[in-house]
Design a protein around this motif. Structure first.
Motif, PDB file in Angstrom:
ATOM      1  N   ILE A   1      34.145  31.615  22.809  1.00  0.00           N
ATOM      2  CA  ILE A   1      35.614  31.733  23.650  1.00  0.00           C
ATOM      3  C   ILE A   1      36.588  32.860  22.940  1.00  0.00           C
ATOM      4  N   GLY A   2      36.568  34.036  23.839  1.00  0.00           N
ATOM      5  CA  GLY A   2      37.110  35.074  23.072  1.00  0.00           C
ATOM      6  C   GLY A   2      38.401  35.186  22.489  1.00  0.00           C
TER       7      GLY A   2
ATOM      8  N   GLU B   1      45.464  34.548  29.241  1.00  0.00           N
ATOM      9  CA  GLU B   1      45.186  35.840  29.893  1.00  0.00           C
ATOM     10  C   GLU B   1      45.356  36.671  28.692  1.00  0.00           C
TER      11      GLU B   1
ATOM     12  N   TYR C   1      40.948  33.250  30.571  1.00  0.00           N
ATOM     13  CA  TYR C   1      40.017  32.217  30.022  1.00  0.00           C
ATOM     14  C   TYR C   1      40.700  31.005  30.710  1.00  0.00           C
TER      15      TYR C   1
ATOM     16  N   PHE D   1      34.423  25.779  29.935  1.00  0.00           N
ATOM     17  CA  PHE D   1      35.348  27.095  30.001  1.00  0.00           C
ATOM     18  C   PHE D   1      34.760  28.074  30.798  1.00  0.00           C
TER      19      PHE D   1
ATOM     20  N   ARG E   1      45.132  27.807  30.204  1.00  0.00           N
ATOM     21  CA  ARG E   1      44.754  29.047  30.867  1.00  0.00           C
ATOM     22  C   ARG E   1      45.491  30.235  29.880  1.00  0.00           C
TER      23      ARG E   1
ATOM     24  N   TYR F   1      31.356  35.466  36.405  1.00  0.00           N
ATOM     25  CA  TYR F   1      32.072  35.331  35.168  1.00  0.00           C
ATOM     26  C   TYR F   1      31.436  36.198  33.974  1.00  0.00           C
ATOM     27  N   ASN F   2      32.472  36.495  32.947  1.00  0.00           N
ATOM     28  CA  ASN F   2      31.804  37.087  31.686  1.00  0.00           C
ATOM     29  C   ASN F   2      31.285  36.290  30.756  1.00  0.00           C
ATOM     30  N   ASN F   3      31.624  35.050  30.872  1.00  0.00           N
ATOM     31  CA  ASN F   3      30.986  33.978  29.938  1.00  0.00           C
ATOM     32  C   ASN F   3      31.535  32.502  30.555  1.00  0.00           C
ATOM     33  N   TYR F   4      30.663  31.453  30.591  1.00  0.00           N
ATOM     34  CA  TYR F   4      30.909  30.339  30.903  1.00  0.00           C
ATOM     35  C   TYR F   4      30.176  29.113  30.259  1.00  0.00           C
TER      36      TYR F   4
ATOM     37  N   HIS G   1      35.379  32.376  31.547  1.00  0.00           N
ATOM     38  CA  HIS G   1      35.967  33.723  31.097  1.00  0.00           C
ATOM     39  C   HIS G   1      35.806  34.484  32.510  1.00  0.00           C
TER      40      HIS G   1
END
Length: 271
Positions: free
Chosen positions: A188-189, A209, A215, A133, A207, A168-171, A135
Motif C-alpha cells: 500500500i503506497g 489521496e 487509496y 484495499f 480514503r 486499479y494500480n493495485n488491489y 489503489h
C-alpha cells in the motif's frame, strides 16, 4: 575414445580398458549408463573425456593419500567410510518403508488438537492483518461507485469491484490472506513506518489521496502481537510436525521390532 562413438555398440565381449591409474583400471562398463544420456557424437566425446579425466584425478588423489597419510589416519577414514555405508543403506531402506507404509494423511481434527495443545508455541512476534484495499489512478471516472461498493462490500459489490480490477494500480479484495506490517507497507503506497499505527486499525475505513491516486483501505481483522497465530498460517507447519512425529514413532518401533524378530529367529545373538 573412438570406442565410445556409439553408445549402442557396447556389449560385454567388446568391453575394453579405457584408462589406468597404477593398478586400478577403468572399463567401458563403469560408465556405460552415463553414455546412454549423451545427445550427440560430439557431446559423447567431450563428456567421455571429462568423465575419464575426473576418474583419473580422483584415483590419483586416493592413491597419493594412501601413500602419504599415516596408518592411523587411514584407519579413521575407513571407519568413517564403513559407517557412512551402513547409514546410507539403513536410511534409504527406512525411507522406503516410510514411503510405503506410513499414513501421510493428517486430518483437520489432528491439526486442531495439536494447535490447542501447543498454543503457547505459536505466539506472534508482530501483529497480523486481514485487509482489503484498492489503489485507483487519480483520473479514474468510477471513483464514487468503487468507493461505495468497497465500503458496503456485499456479494454484488464484490462482483462489481472485481469486474473493474483492470482499472486499479493495485488491489487486494480477499479477507483470507494475513499480512504483517512489512507486507502492508510494501503493498500500500501511502503506508510507511511512521503512519502505520494511524491506519492499521481494525474495522475502520480510510480514503487517502496523493499525487499517485486514491487509496481505499479497510482492516477486516487483526491479531495482536503475543496472540496465537491463525490456523491457516500454521496448518502446513503443524502437518509437517505431526508427520515427523509419526516418522519418528514408526522408525523407533521398526527398529525395536527388527531386533526382536532377529532374536526370535536366532539371526541375532549376543555372547
Amino acid at each position: 575414445l573412438a570406442i565410445f562413438h556409439s553408445c549402442t555398440d557396447w556389449s560385454p565381449e567388446k568391453e575394453k580398458v579405457v584408462a589406468r591409474v597404477g593398478d586400478t583400471y577403468l572399463y567401458t562398463s563403469d560408465f556405460k549408463d552415463d553414455l546412454a544420456e549423451f545427445q550427440s557424437e560430439t557431446d559423447s566425446l567431450l563428456k567421455t573425456r571429462n568423465f575419464i579425466n575426473a576418474w583419473a584425478k580422483n584415483q590419483l588423489l586416493v592413491q597419493s593419500a594412501k601413500r602419504n597419510l599415516s596408518s592411523y589416519e587411514q584407519n579413521e577414514l575407513e571407519k568413517l567410510i564403513t559407517q557412512y555405508r551402513v547409514e546410507l543403506y539403513s536410511n534409504n531402506y527406512m525411507q522406503s518403508l516410510i514411503n510405503t507404509f506410513l499414513d501421510t494423511l493428517v486430518k483437520p481434527k489432528e491439526v486442531d488438537s495439536f494447535l490447542i495443545a501447543n498454543k503457547g508455541v505459536f505466539k506472534l512476534n508482530a501483529p497480523l492483518y486481514q485487509t482489503r484495499f484498492i489503489h485507483i489512478p487519480p483520473d479514474n471516472v468510477d471513483q464514487k461507485e468503487i468507493q461505495r461498493s468497497f465500503q458496503r462490500f456485499n456479494q454484488q459489490d464484490q462482483i462489481f469491484l472485481d469486474s473493474l480490477s483492470f482499472q486499479y494500480n493495485n488491489y487486494l479484495l480477499t479477507d483470507s490472506i494475513w499480512l504483517n506490517k512489512r507486507d502492508m507497507i510494501a503493498e500500500i503506497g501511502f503506508l510507511n513506518q511512521e503512519n502505520a499505527t494511524k491506519y492499521l486499525k481494525k474495522s475502520q475505513f480510510f480514503r487517502v489521496e496523493d499525487s499517485l491516486g486514491v487509496y481505499l483501505l479497510y482492516i477486516d481483522n487483526m491479531i495482536k502481537k503475543g496472540e496465537t497465530a491463525p490456523k491457516i498460517i500454521l496448518e502446513s507447519t503443524i502437518k509437517n510436525i505431526i508427520l515427523n512425529q509419526r516418522k519418528l514413532k514408526f522408525t523407533k518401533q521398526f527398529e525395536k521390532d527388527i531386533i526382536q524378530d532377529a532374536i526370535k529367529s536366532k539371526t541375532y545373538e549376543t555372547y
